[in-house]
Design an enzyme around this catalytic site. Structure first.
Site, short mmCIF file in Angstrom:
data_model
loop_
_atom_site.label_atom_id
_atom_site.label_comp_id
_atom_site.label_asym_id
_atom_site.label_seq_id
_atom_site.Cartn_x
_atom_site.Cartn_y
_atom_site.Cartn_z
N SER A 258 0.88 -1.18 0.00
CA SER A 258 0.00 0.00 0.00
C SER A 258 0.91 1.22 0.00
O SER A 258 2.06 1.15 0.47
CB SER A 258 -0.85 0.01 1.27
N TYR B 154 -1.33 -0.85 10.50
CA TYR B 154 -1.45 -1.13 9.06
C TYR B 154 -0.25 -0.55 8.30
O TYR B 154 0.38 -1.25 7.50
CB TYR B 154 -2.76 -0.52 8.54
P1 NDP Z 1 -11.04 -6.75 1.53
O1 NDP Z 1 -11.36 -6.59 2.98
O2 NDP Z 1 -12.14 -6.64 0.54
O3 NDP Z 1 -10.34 -8.17 1.30
C1 NDP Z 1 -9.41 -8.70 2.19
C2 NDP Z 1 -9.25 -10.17 1.85
O4 NDP Z 1 -8.27 -10.72 2.74
C3 NDP Z 1 -10.52 -10.96 2.01
O5 NDP Z 1 -10.68 -11.81 0.90
C4 NDP Z 1 -10.29 -11.80 3.27
O6 NDP Z 1 -10.91 -13.08 3.11
C5 NDP Z 1 -8.77 -11.95 3.22
N1 NDP Z 1 -8.21 -12.25 4.53
C6 NDP Z 1 -8.23 -11.49 5.66
N2 NDP Z 1 -7.65 -12.16 6.68
C7 NDP Z 1 -7.26 -13.36 6.18
C8 NDP Z 1 -6.63 -14.51 6.74
N3 NDP Z 1 -6.28 -14.55 8.03
N4 NDP Z 1 -6.38 -15.57 5.93
C9 NDP Z 1 -6.73 -15.55 4.63
N5 NDP Z 1 -7.34 -14.51 4.04
C10 NDP Z 1 -7.61 -13.44 4.82
O7 NDP Z 1 -9.85 -5.72 1.25
P2 NDP Z 1 -9.24 -5.13 -0.10
O8 NDP Z 1 -9.63 -5.93 -1.27
O9 NDP Z 1 -9.49 -3.69 -0.10
O10 NDP Z 1 -7.68 -5.34 0.19
C11 NDP Z 1 -6.90 -6.37 -0.41
C12 NDP Z 1 -5.43 -6.04 -0.23
O11 NDP Z 1 -5.15 -4.80 -0.88
C13 NDP Z 1 -5.02 -5.86 1.23
O12 NDP Z 1 -3.72 -6.38 1.43
C14 NDP Z 1 -5.02 -4.35 1.40
O13 NDP Z 1 -4.15 -3.95 2.42
C15 NDP Z 1 -4.52 -3.91 0.02
N6 NDP Z 1 -4.85 -2.54 -0.33
C16 NDP Z 1 -6.16 -2.16 -0.56
C17 NDP Z 1 -6.44 -0.84 -0.93
C18 NDP Z 1 -7.84 -0.37 -1.22
O14 NDP Z 1 -8.01 0.84 -1.45
N7 NDP Z 1 -8.84 -1.24 -1.26
C19 NDP Z 1 -5.36 0.15 -1.06
C20 NDP Z 1 -4.05 -0.37 -0.80
C21 NDP Z 1 -3.82 -1.67 -0.46
P3 NDP Z 1 -11.61 -13.95 4.28
O15 NDP Z 1 -12.19 -13.00 5.27
O16 NDP Z 1 -12.62 -14.77 3.53
O17 NDP Z 1 -10.50 -14.81 4.82
#
Ligand code: NDP
Length: 253
Positions: free
Chosen positions: A144, A157
């Site tokens: 990020s 974070y």
């Molecule tokens: P979401 O909350 O939509 O998705 C997060 C995903 O991570 C979910 O599919 C969740 O699945 C999974 N996850 C969380 N904890 C675990 C775990 N312990 N084991 C396996 N899977 C896990 O977030 P985003 O799509 O927005 O973010 C995705 C990535 O992009 C992250 O790393 C975030 O930091 C990064 N990011 C996002 C930005 C944005 O603007 N959206 C900007 C910059 C970076 P489940 O709960 O089913 O396990």
């Protein structure tokens, strides 16, 4: 897809594929020809993604995965690696947004454990299999812009993502001899279903006014960077961070 961006026949593991960007990355890699192993804790959501990918002519399978659990990572990566794994997108991530004076040990632990140690577990376990099988690979860690700059209310974070950027460089150095590349993709604010209301609010508009391109990215804006990093087009790129942020990182101080 033809040429240096073609990933037909490759096998790609995408963590955190049950929503948001991970779901989008999985669809992008499937459209580019890869067999995609979509992994997360909410398996029913993964099954529905697999069906959508197949309906669009792609190939995918769902894998239960909790990146906070070493046994779960070992199991999922083993399934993904037999018969072979070429691409890993370390996307699973969480955030706890709260002023630091209100944050708890649990807030710190869940964010660091998922974003940093979870990415390390998946990257190192995947590389172990790639090395054992003598297979080149590409690992993309989703970081990020908060790994490079800071903002209020997201100390764990931002620290976790700064760790991911440094880990990317350290792993790239060690894995280069095995022809395994490791890079980071650092999105700025990306408009998804989850944050659409906030980004459209007055606070969201103030935030947008500080982005040089005066727009939030769409998930599709990340596709070019992702395909560059996972394909032959990026064969000489390792240890880098590619920001896709409309210039947010170079905003005027
Ligand atoms: P979401 O909350 O939509 O998705 C997060 C995903 O991570 C979910 O599919 C969740 O699945 C999974 N996850 C969380 N904890 C675990 C775990 N312990 N084991 C396996 N899977 C896990 O977030 P985003 O799509 O927005 O973010 C995705 C990535 O992009 C992250 O790393 C975030 O930091 C990064 N990011 C996002 C930005 C944005 O603007 N959206 C900007 C910059 C970076 P489940 O709960 O089913 O396990």
């Amino acid at each position: 897809m033809n040429g240096v961006f073609d990933i037909s026949g490759k096998r790609a593991l995408v963590t955190g594929a049950s929503s948001g960007l991970g779901e989008h990355f999985a669809q992008t890699l499937a459209r580019a020809g890869a067999h995609v192993l979509v992994a997360a804790r909410r398996v029913e959501r993964l099954q529905s993604l697999v069906e959508r990918i197949r309906e669009n002519g792609g190939s995918a399978q769902a894998l239960a995965l909790d990146v906070c659990c070493a046994d779960s990572v070992a199991r999922a990566v083993q399934i993904a690696s037999e018969p072979g794994l070429d691409i890993v997108v370390n996307n699973a991530g969480v955030s706890v947004a709260r002023p630091v004076l209100e944050q708890t040990e649990e807030d710190w632990d869940v964010v660091l454990e998922t974003n940093l140690k979870g990415s390390w577990r998946v990257a190192s376990e995947s590389a172990r299999w790639m090395v054992k099988q003598g297979r080149p690979g590409s690992i993309v860690n989703i970081a990020s812009i908060l790994g490079e700059r800071v903002a209020g209310g997201v100390v764990p974070y931002a620290v976790s993502k700064a760790g991911v950027l440094h880990m990317t460089r350290a792993l790239a150095l060690e894995f280069a001899r095995y022809d395994i590349r490791v890079n980071a993709l650092a999105p700025g604010y990306v408009s998804t279903e989850l944050n659409a209301d906030f980004l459209a609010s007055e606070s969201g508009k103030r935030l947008m006014s500080r982005i040089p391109q005066r727009r939030f990215a769409d998930p599709q804006d990340l596709d070019g960077a992702l395909l560059l990093l996972v394909s032959q087009a990026g064969r000489a790129i390792t240890g880098t961070t590619l920001a896709v942020d409309g210039g947010h990182l170079i905003s005027s101080l």
